[in-house]
Design a protein around this motif. Structure first.
Motif, mmCIF file in Angstrom:
data_model
loop_
_atom_site.group_PDB
_atom_site.id
_atom_site.type_symbol
_atom_site.label_atom_id
_atom_site.label_comp_id
_atom_site.label_asym_id
_atom_site.label_seq_id
_atom_site.Cartn_x
_atom_site.Cartn_y
_atom_site.Cartn_z
ATOM 1 N N ALA A 19 -0.695 2.191 -4.586
ATOM 2 C CA ALA A 19 -1.015 0.764 -4.035
ATOM 3 C C ALA A 19 -1.648 0.035 -4.758
ATOM 4 O O ALA A 19 -1.132 -1.209 -4.987
ATOM 5 C CB ALA A 19 -1.585 1.078 -2.879
ATOM 6 N N ILE A 20 -2.571 0.299 -5.709
ATOM 7 C CA ILE A 20 -3.046 -0.310 -6.688
ATOM 8 C C ILE A 20 -2.292 -0.791 -7.614
ATOM 9 O O ILE A 20 -2.146 -2.174 -8.162
ATOM 10 C CB ILE A 20 -4.583 0.309 -6.912
ATOM 11 N N ALA A 21 -1.635 0.095 -8.241
ATOM 12 C CA ALA A 21 -0.638 -0.270 -9.420
ATOM 13 C C ALA A 21 0.454 -1.145 -8.716
ATOM 14 O O ALA A 21 0.947 -2.160 -9.350
ATOM 15 C CB ALA A 21 0.021 1.152 -9.738
ATOM 16 N N GLY A 40 9.324 -8.559 -6.524
ATOM 17 C CA GLY A 40 8.302 -7.583 -6.876
ATOM 18 C C GLY A 40 7.478 -7.312 -5.521
ATOM 19 O O GLY A 40 6.990 -6.209 -5.362
ATOM 20 N N ALA A 41 7.018 -8.404 -4.825
ATOM 21 C CA ALA A 41 6.377 -8.085 -3.515
ATOM 22 C C ALA A 41 7.066 -7.315 -2.513
ATOM 23 O O ALA A 41 6.446 -6.417 -1.984
ATOM 24 C CB ALA A 41 6.191 -9.535 -3.024
ATOM 25 N N VAL A 42 8.457 -7.339 -2.607
ATOM 26 C CA VAL A 42 9.143 -6.412 -1.769
ATOM 27 C C VAL A 42 9.063 -5.178 -1.985
ATOM 28 O O VAL A 42 8.774 -4.209 -1.079
ATOM 29 C CB VAL A 42 10.691 -6.890 -1.668
ATOM 30 N N LEU A 47 6.316 0.341 -1.554
ATOM 31 C CA LEU A 47 5.623 1.408 -1.919
ATOM 32 C C LEU A 47 4.528 1.601 -1.080
ATOM 33 O O LEU A 47 3.852 2.616 -0.851
ATOM 34 C CB LEU A 47 5.536 1.035 -3.329
ATOM 35 N N ILE A 48 3.776 0.676 -0.334
ATOM 36 C CA ILE A 48 2.624 0.642 0.615
ATOM 37 C C ILE A 48 2.907 1.133 1.843
ATOM 38 O O ILE A 48 2.177 2.041 2.583
ATOM 39 C CB ILE A 48 2.117 -0.740 0.219
#
Length: 110
Positions: A19-21, A40-42, A47-48
């Motif tokens: 999540a941080i990466a 990139g946000a999607v 991933l989150i």
């Protein structure tokens, strides 16, 4: 602190690290490649929303932690509603981050 301890207890820190990466990469993309920021946000929100443990890694005493996508899950047992809600909340948070970054000009090193 309780959330961090639960993350360590249930999946090591792998979910937190991913999540941080993903967030850091998404912010970097928003700053340096603003046309690609929503892509990139999607990816980061996916991933989150679908964290590595237990959905795409498994733990076995013989093999340790290894990739095994959705091991033990089928379409009836997957928490799809939770995935969608977490994805939408993550996208909302990325929208706030992008709004706070604004449209800053990219400065180039001399």
């Amino acid at each position: 602190m309780p959330g961090f301890l639960m993350a360590v207890a249930w999946g090591g820190t792998l979910n937190l690290e991913v999540a941080i990466a993903a967030t850091a990469v998404s912010i970097a993309v928003a700053i340096w490649l603003p046309k690609l920021r929503w892509g990139g946000a999607v990816i980061a929100a996916l991933l989150i929303a679908v964290p590595p443990f237990p959905y795409w890694t498994s733990w076995d005493e013989n093999a340790g932690q290894h990739l095994h996508f959705f091991h033990g899950y089928n379409l009836q047992s997957l928490p799809i509603f939770r995935f969608v809600v977490v994805f939408l909340v993550a996208m909302l948070l990325f929208a706030v981050i992008f709004w706070s970054i604004g449209k800053r000009p990219v400065t180039k090193a001399p």
